[in-house]
Design a protein around this motif. Sequence first.
Motif, PDB file in Angstrom:
ATOM      1  N   LEU A 117      13.283   0.783   9.750  1.00 20.90           N
ATOM      2  CA  LEU A 117      12.527   1.459   8.695  1.00 20.90           C
ATOM      3  C   LEU A 117      13.010   2.893   8.528  1.00 20.90           C
ATOM      4  O   LEU A 117      13.056   3.656   9.496  1.00 20.90           O
ATOM      5  CB  LEU A 117      11.031   1.461   9.042  1.00 20.90           C
ATOM      6  CG  LEU A 117      10.112   2.256   8.123  1.00 20.90           C
ATOM      7  CD1 LEU A 117      10.145   1.706   6.703  1.00 20.90           C
ATOM      8  CD2 LEU A 117       8.684   2.256   8.666  1.00 20.90           C
ATOM      9  N   ALA A 153       4.873  10.941   5.093  1.00 22.61           N
ATOM     10  CA  ALA A 153       5.518   9.635   5.211  1.00 22.61           C
ATOM     11  C   ALA A 153       6.767   9.715   6.094  1.00 22.61           C
ATOM     12  O   ALA A 153       7.018   8.841   6.928  1.00 22.61           O
ATOM     13  CB  ALA A 153       5.879   9.102   3.831  1.00 22.61           C
ATOM     14  N   ILE A 183       5.263  -1.149   3.761  1.00 17.83           N
ATOM     15  CA  ILE A 183       5.868  -1.098   5.097  1.00 17.83           C
ATOM     16  C   ILE A 183       5.369  -2.258   5.951  1.00 17.83           C
ATOM     17  O   ILE A 183       6.142  -2.893   6.676  1.00 17.83           O
ATOM     18  CB  ILE A 183       5.588   0.269   5.746  1.00 17.83           C
ATOM     19  CG1 ILE A 183       6.392   1.359   5.015  1.00 17.83           C
ATOM     20  CG2 ILE A 183       5.906   0.251   7.227  1.00 17.83           C
ATOM     21  CD1 ILE A 183       6.018   2.775   5.411  1.00 17.83           C
ATOM     22  N   THR A 193       5.713  10.238   9.738  1.00 23.14           N
ATOM     23  CA  THR A 193       5.027   9.078  10.320  1.00 23.14           C
ATOM     24  C   THR A 193       5.953   7.884  10.512  1.00 23.14           C
ATOM     25  O   THR A 193       5.856   7.174  11.515  1.00 23.14           O
ATOM     26  CB  THR A 193       3.848   8.661   9.418  1.00 23.14           C
ATOM     27  OG1 THR A 193       2.971   9.761   9.240  1.00 23.14           O
ATOM     28  CG2 THR A 193       3.087   7.485  10.024  1.00 23.14           C
ATOM     29  N   HIS A 194       6.881   7.676   9.580  1.00 26.46           N
ATOM     30  CA  HIS A 194       7.580   6.394   9.548  1.00 26.46           C
ATOM     31  C   HIS A 194       9.096   6.446   9.735  1.00 26.46           C
ATOM     32  O   HIS A 194       9.687   5.435  10.125  1.00 26.46           O
ATOM     33  CB  HIS A 194       7.309   5.692   8.206  1.00 26.46           C
ATOM     34  CG  HIS A 194       5.885   5.367   7.961  1.00 26.46           C
ATOM     35  ND1 HIS A 194       5.188   4.449   8.715  1.00 26.46           N
ATOM     36  CD2 HIS A 194       4.998   5.831   7.023  1.00 26.46           C
ATOM     37  CE1 HIS A 194       3.947   4.352   8.262  1.00 26.46           C
ATOM     38  NE2 HIS A 194       3.805   5.180   7.245  1.00 26.46           N
ATOM     39  N   HIS A 195       9.750   7.556   9.416  1.00 26.03           N
ATOM     40  CA  HIS A 195      11.214   7.532   9.376  1.00 26.03           C
ATOM     41  C   HIS A 195      11.819   7.373  10.766  1.00 26.03           C
ATOM     42  O   HIS A 195      11.451   8.060  11.714  1.00 26.03           O
ATOM     43  CB  HIS A 195      11.753   8.807   8.739  1.00 26.03           C
ATOM     44  CG  HIS A 195      13.255   8.820   8.628  1.00 26.03           C
ATOM     45  ND1 HIS A 195      13.932   8.002   7.745  1.00 26.03           N
ATOM     46  CD2 HIS A 195      14.207   9.517   9.316  1.00 26.03           C
ATOM     47  CE1 HIS A 195      15.234   8.216   7.869  1.00 26.03           C
ATOM     48  NE2 HIS A 195      15.419   9.124   8.810  1.00 26.03           N
ATOM     49  N   GLY A 199       2.032   2.305   2.887  1.00 22.30           N
ATOM     50  CA  GLY A 199       1.779   1.553   4.111  1.00 22.30           C
ATOM     51  C   GLY A 199       1.715   0.059   3.867  1.00 22.30           C
ATOM     52  O   GLY A 199       2.143  -0.742   4.704  1.00 22.30           O
ATOM     53  N   HIS A 255       7.720  -5.311   7.546  1.00 25.27           N
ATOM     54  CA  HIS A 255       7.667  -5.624   8.979  1.00 25.27           C
ATOM     55  C   HIS A 255       7.324  -7.093   9.195  1.00 25.27           C
ATOM     56  O   HIS A 255       7.953  -7.781  10.017  1.00 25.27           O
ATOM     57  CB  HIS A 255       6.635  -4.731   9.660  1.00 25.27           C
ATOM     58  CG  HIS A 255       6.458  -5.018  11.123  1.00 25.27           C
ATOM     59  ND1 HIS A 255       7.382  -4.659  12.070  1.00 25.27           N
ATOM     60  CD2 HIS A 255       5.466  -5.667  11.792  1.00 25.27           C
ATOM     61  CE1 HIS A 255       6.980  -5.042  13.264  1.00 25.27           C
ATOM     62  NE2 HIS A 255       5.818  -5.671  13.123  1.00 25.27           N
TER      63      HIS A 255
END
Length: 456
Positions: free
Chosen positions: A199, A186, A141, A189-191, A138, A145
């Motif tokens: 991201l 991960a 990431i 949550t993020h892809h 995180g 950002h």
Amino acid sequence: MNRIVIENCAVATVDAHDTAYASGHVVVAGNRIESVGSGRAPEDLEDVVRRVDGTGHLVTPGLVNTHHHFYQWLTRGLAQDCKLFDWLVALYPVWARIDERMVHAAARGSLAMMVRGGVTTAMDHHYVFPRGAGDLLGAEIRAAHEMGVRFTAARGSMDLGASDGGLPPDFAVETTEDALAATEQAIDTHHDGSFDAMLQIAVAPCSPFSVSTELLREAAALARRKGVRLHTHGSETVEEEKFCHERFGIGPTDYFKSTGWLGEDVWMAHCVHMNDADIRAFARTGTGVAHCPSSNARLAAGIARVPDMLAEGLPVGLGVDGTASNESGELHTELRNALLINRLGPHREKALTTRQALRLATYGGAHVLGRQDQIGSLEAGKLADLVLWKLDGLGHSSIEDPVAALVLGAAAPVTLSLVGGRPVVESGRLLTADEEEIARDARSEARRLARIAAQS
């Protein structure tokens, strides 16, 4: 849509035909490239918010980094005269002490250096997760950002600590089950699998000598179930080749094949020690390669057979690699190093051309990351990730060929860099972050890590 027009510059599109214009233009509409062509852009375009006179410049696709370890920004300049295994032995006890604050500072430093030097798509392979260290993925990431860069976060893992014959301390590795669960979380949550994604997540166990066969197999199955890409280190050193033969009775490529780790959704870092059969296996399966020339030289790993890989049709991109083995932290210097180092090999002056070097850093990298339809070349409909390089200054003005000036000359200043049509660099300075503050924070965290490691 608001439009940005860049004109009066040399244009290297890096499309399928390597189309180039001695004096041309690029029109950006919103976050996409609207048109690319010779001469000036039409004067009657509507909603033009900015016209950039690119006289004395070259515009290219943004650079795509395909392999990195951001956390190593805090341990640059250590173990200066070591080969890979000795270097890892020296540094794992330090890396095992990282925490979330350190990783955020390191990621900002790594990203700032790359973005300022023309990178528009970054990638990081983070595989060190000490217990109680916080949300390390995180932290990266968040940093990406904040920087405004497109980012592929490869969620790495290790499940072989020192007590199981691995190199890192036991508290810096995960169980197989925990690594797989955290990787799946991960992804969930993020892809972002969309065309415009800023991201994406990849599944990335560290290497054959730091993960179990079970983790490799299960990670490949997880990635394919989730529809994301796979990444690891492969065939980096002669020691790895020896390890695989002693442990598994086969070489690295055959071992990867046996665990499901060859395919169009896979790319591997380094691939220095590959024979003809290995290269053909990669070609048959579409497996990609992240070529890291400076790091390979820093750790005396050898010269990857990039000309042979390209001749067989392998997807090949460039990687900075971690800055503990490539202290410059810049990708644009890797274009020059890739060309020069490969010319020391058997193909000599025929190894790579300047245009092939540029392709490795742009379209090749996009292909390796599975994003060649969206980025990596200047074509209408693609995302507006591009860089305007200043080539009329002292370091480049007497080189007539602009691509040769970029690749063979000194590191070229970046006049403008766009990610999705948004400026992130102007006149060599970051627009999205304070470079001096990043440098101070990284220095402070590097010293804190050194203190903690020394006390351990």
